[in-house]
Design an enzyme around this catalytic site. Structure first.
Site, short mmCIF file in Angstrom:
data_model
loop_
_atom_site.label_atom_id
_atom_site.label_comp_id
_atom_site.label_asym_id
_atom_site.label_seq_id
_atom_site.Cartn_x
_atom_site.Cartn_y
_atom_site.Cartn_z
N TYR A 1 -20.62 -9.35 -20.47
CA TYR A 1 -19.25 -8.57 -21.12
C TYR A 1 -19.67 -7.11 -21.26
O TYR A 1 -19.01 -6.07 -21.00
CB TYR A 1 -18.96 -9.02 -22.55
CG TYR A 1 -17.58 -8.29 -23.02
CD1 TYR A 1 -16.47 -8.70 -22.27
CD2 TYR A 1 -17.65 -7.42 -23.73
CE1 TYR A 1 -15.28 -7.97 -22.87
CE2 TYR A 1 -16.57 -6.63 -24.06
CZ TYR A 1 -15.23 -6.92 -23.77
OH TYR A 1 -14.19 -6.12 -24.05
N ARG B 1 9.48 2.64 5.28
CA ARG B 1 9.29 3.92 4.39
C ARG B 1 10.37 4.96 4.67
O ARG B 1 10.08 5.82 5.73
CB ARG B 1 7.87 4.47 4.76
CG ARG B 1 6.81 3.65 3.98
CD ARG B 1 6.43 4.12 2.69
NE ARG B 1 7.00 3.36 1.66
CZ ARG B 1 6.47 2.76 0.59
NH1 ARG B 1 5.28 3.46 0.14
NH2 ARG B 1 7.20 1.83 -0.21
N LYS C 1 -9.12 0.11 -0.48
CA LYS C 1 -8.97 0.71 1.05
C LYS C 1 -10.47 0.75 1.66
O LYS C 1 -11.06 0.02 1.96
CB LYS C 1 -8.15 2.00 0.99
CG LYS C 1 -6.56 1.70 0.72
CD LYS C 1 -6.58 1.45 -0.80
CE LYS C 1 -4.85 1.85 -0.97
NZ LYS C 1 -4.52 1.49 -2.28
N PHE D 1 13.20 -0.87 -3.25
CA PHE D 1 12.56 -1.48 -1.84
C PHE D 1 11.86 -2.74 -2.01
O PHE D 1 11.67 -3.56 -1.00
CB PHE D 1 11.71 -0.57 -1.18
CG PHE D 1 10.45 0.26 -1.98
CD1 PHE D 1 10.72 1.06 -2.65
CD2 PHE D 1 9.18 -0.59 -1.86
CE1 PHE D 1 9.63 1.65 -3.63
CE2 PHE D 1 8.14 0.03 -2.49
CZ PHE D 1 8.46 0.94 -3.47
N PHE E 1 1.29 10.62 -3.54
CA PHE E 1 1.53 9.19 -3.46
C PHE E 1 2.30 8.80 -4.83
O PHE E 1 2.09 9.33 -5.82
CB PHE E 1 0.17 8.37 -3.46
CG PHE E 1 0.17 6.97 -3.09
CD1 PHE E 1 0.85 6.48 -2.12
CD2 PHE E 1 -0.01 6.16 -4.23
CE1 PHE E 1 0.88 5.27 -1.86
CE2 PHE E 1 0.35 4.74 -4.15
CZ PHE E 1 0.75 4.37 -2.84
N THR E 2 3.00 7.64 -4.50
CA THR E 2 3.95 7.17 -5.68
C THR E 2 3.30 7.08 -6.88
O THR E 2 3.76 7.57 -7.86
CB THR E 2 4.38 5.98 -5.35
OG1 THR E 2 3.50 5.11 -4.95
CG2 THR E 2 5.62 6.04 -4.01
N ASP F 1 -8.08 12.60 -4.59
CA ASP F 1 -7.73 11.22 -4.35
C ASP F 1 -8.48 10.90 -3.04
O ASP F 1 -8.02 10.77 -1.77
CB ASP F 1 -6.26 10.79 -4.24
CG ASP F 1 -5.67 9.70 -3.83
OD1 ASP F 1 -6.87 8.79 -3.62
OD2 ASP F 1 -4.68 9.20 -3.91
N1 F0G Z 1 -3.70 6.78 -3.58
C1 F0G Z 1 -3.43 6.52 -2.37
C2 F0G Z 1 -3.10 7.58 -1.40
C3 F0G Z 1 -2.88 5.30 -2.01
O1 F0G Z 1 -2.64 4.91 -0.80
C4 F0G Z 1 -2.73 4.17 -3.18
C5 F0G Z 1 -2.31 2.98 -2.93
C6 F0G Z 1 -3.15 4.57 -4.42
C7 F0G Z 1 -3.80 5.82 -4.62
C8 F0G Z 1 -3.27 3.50 -5.56
O2 F0G Z 1 -4.18 2.45 -5.60
O3 F0G Z 1 -3.09 0.52 -5.28
O4 F0G Z 1 -5.45 0.67 -6.11
O5 F0G Z 1 -3.64 1.39 -7.45
N2 F0G Z 1 -1.67 2.54 -1.70
C9 F0G Z 1 -1.31 1.29 -1.30
C10 F0G Z 1 -0.69 1.34 0.13
C11 F0G Z 1 -0.54 0.58 -2.31
O6 F0G Z 1 0.00 0.35 0.30
O7 F0G Z 1 -0.70 2.25 0.63
P1 F0G Z 1 -4.03 1.32 -5.95
#
Ligand code: F0G
Length: 464
Positions: free
Chosen positions: A72, A382, A258, A449, A124-125, A215
């Protein structure tokens, strides 16, 4: 003669793929409401929904799972991960998180306050959502070319320094907690940022006392584009290029799912001791002890190993070339797509592909559904569905870019699979006027979506 680049690995374990008949796919698509997010993986042949958490691990990574230390507190596996990040990324302090958005949450909570502006090279979202949830306003400072799918520019992810300078003048440096620089830019098509641009942004920000936070989600892919396209880097290793990239920043958020070649995990890294101390406190609240942060010990072992493998020059060369291998075939057949081809995906321009459809007939959704029907290949919409509705008017947001993303998982598929994808896309392009539009039958109020359901506006989606 141009020499081909093959997979720099051989296959030790295989995972059989399901190969449904056309009729079975038709059924599956119908029960998924013509939404590829709602398809079951067991019904998908080649899954190009995302490159996130879908990488194949190496034999060394699988082996490392057995030595994961599940303590832990003070896990040995954490120290191995910390060392890997320090060695490859070069930051002083590292904190583990369950994935990228966990790191974004902590960074935004600590740095963004109501009234602040957070400039970024597109968004990014999840990254933008965390900035906004803490009262910040995201400001897009990417070069204009990034918004045009057809313009060929080597570093389409670059920051427009004039846009950044004007923002600093307009709102004042004290209202800009940091610049969020994505390397590469997912939403622009996986487009890279040049080393020169990173350096210029950092110098400008240092002059104004503004931090630069990367990022770093697809940073290794970005490093490869620098090696390939920027003068002075062709003889340098990816590892050296990456180190230089990070030297022009104060920290980063990272989705290990990634470029770190694992199925789950992430981290937050920085050079500032005070930010580190405060982040540690929030890691405990949201993620877990600062020596595991939401990951199992074995996940941390696998990520440490994945980080070292990700900077192997042969690995990344093949990775980028595999995406290009698919893109070039489509390009030669005249299929409209975002140019130049980016690092992790091919983005097809569904508006141009299905130019006979109105945007309100959901061309990207229709194309993703038609691709699945034709060959069992799963892509991601998209476009207008992802863009949602305008909060004030209730109308559909009609984005300029109406695309489907063919996202290539790392080390998972061979170039033969890419050929199958290319054949299917090209076949659809040749009979594009036979692909009909969709209507939305169910629309969830948020992030529609994921769960929206559709049906063909006419008897069938593809009129054969
Ligand atoms: N930043 C970028 C540029 C991303 O593409 C993603 C995730 C994140 C941050 C967030 O990271 O998913 O580990 O919390 N992209 C995925 C995609 C979901 O399908 O492009 P995460």
């Amino acid at each position: 003669m141009r020499r081909r680049i093959a997979e720099p690995y051989k296959i030790k374990a295989v995972e059989p793929l399901s190969m449904l008949s056309y009729q079975e796919r038709e059924e599956a698509l119908k029960s998924a409401g013509y939404n590829t997010f709602l398809l079951d993986s067991k019904d998908v042949y080649i899954d190009l929904l995302t490159d996130s958490g879908t990488s194949a691990m190496s034999d060394k990574q699988w082996g490392s799972l057995m030595v994961g230390d599940e303590a832990y507190a003070g896990s040995k596996s954490w120290y191995r991960l910390e060392e890997a990040v320090r060695e490859v990324y070069g930051y002083k302090y590292v904190l583990p998180t369950h994935q990228g958005r966990g790191a974004e949450n902590i960074l935004s909570q600590l740095k963004v306050k109501p009234g602040d502006y957070v400039p970024g090279n597109m968004y990014f979202t999840t990254t933008r959502a965390h900035q906004e949830m803490n009262g910040g306003t995201f400001v897009d400072v990417i070069i204009d070319e990034a918004h045009d799918p057809q313009i060929e520019v080597d570093f389409k992810g670059n920051v427009d320094l004039n846009k950044l300078k004007s923002l600093i003048e307009e709102v004042g440096a004290h209202n800009i907690p940091y610049v969020c620089l994505a390397v590469t830019v997912n939403m622009a098509g996986g487009q890279p940022v040049s080393m020169k641009n990173m350096k210029d942004v950092y110098e400008l920000c240092q002059h104004h006392g503004i931090d630069v936070m990367y990022d770093a989600t697809r940073c290794v892919e970005n490093a490869y584009f620098i090696k390939e396209r920027e003068s002075g880097y062709s003889e340098k290793s990816i590892k050296i290029i990456l180190k230089e990239m990070f030297s022009y920043s104060d920290g980063c958020t990272m989705s290990g799912k990634k470029d770190a070649l694992v199925n789950i995990g992430g981290f937050l890294a920085m050079n500032d001791e005070d930010l580190y101390t405060r982040s540690r406190e929030l890691v405990v609240v949201y993620e877990g002890m600062p020596t595991y942060g939401g990951m199992a010990g074995r996940d941390m072992e696998a990520m440490a190993q994945g980080i070292y493998e990700s900077v192997d020059d042969h690995y990344i060369e093949h990775r980028i070339h595999q995406v290009r291998y698919l893109g070039d075939q489509l390009q030669e057949a005249g299929v409209p797509m975002v140019r130049p081809i980016g690092g992790h995906a091919i983005f097809l321009d569904a508006k141009a592909f299905l130019s006979h459809l109105d945007q309100l007939e959901f061309p990207a959704q229709s194309l993703a559904a038609a691709l699945y029907l034709d060959s069992g290949v799963r892509a991601m919409e998209r476009g207008i569905v992802s863009a949602g509705r305008n909060k004030d008017t209730g109308e559909h947001n009609q984005p300029k870019l109406e695309m489907i993303r063919l996202t290539i998982p790392r080390r998972v598929y061979t170039n033969n699979h890419m050929d199958v994808v290319a054949d299917s896309v090209i076949a659809l392009y040749e009979k594009r006027e036979k692909i009909k539009g969709l209507q939305m039958d169910y629309e969830p109020p948020t992030l529609r979506f994921f769960n929206a359901r559709f049906s063909p506006k006419e008897v069938s989606l593809i009129h054969n």
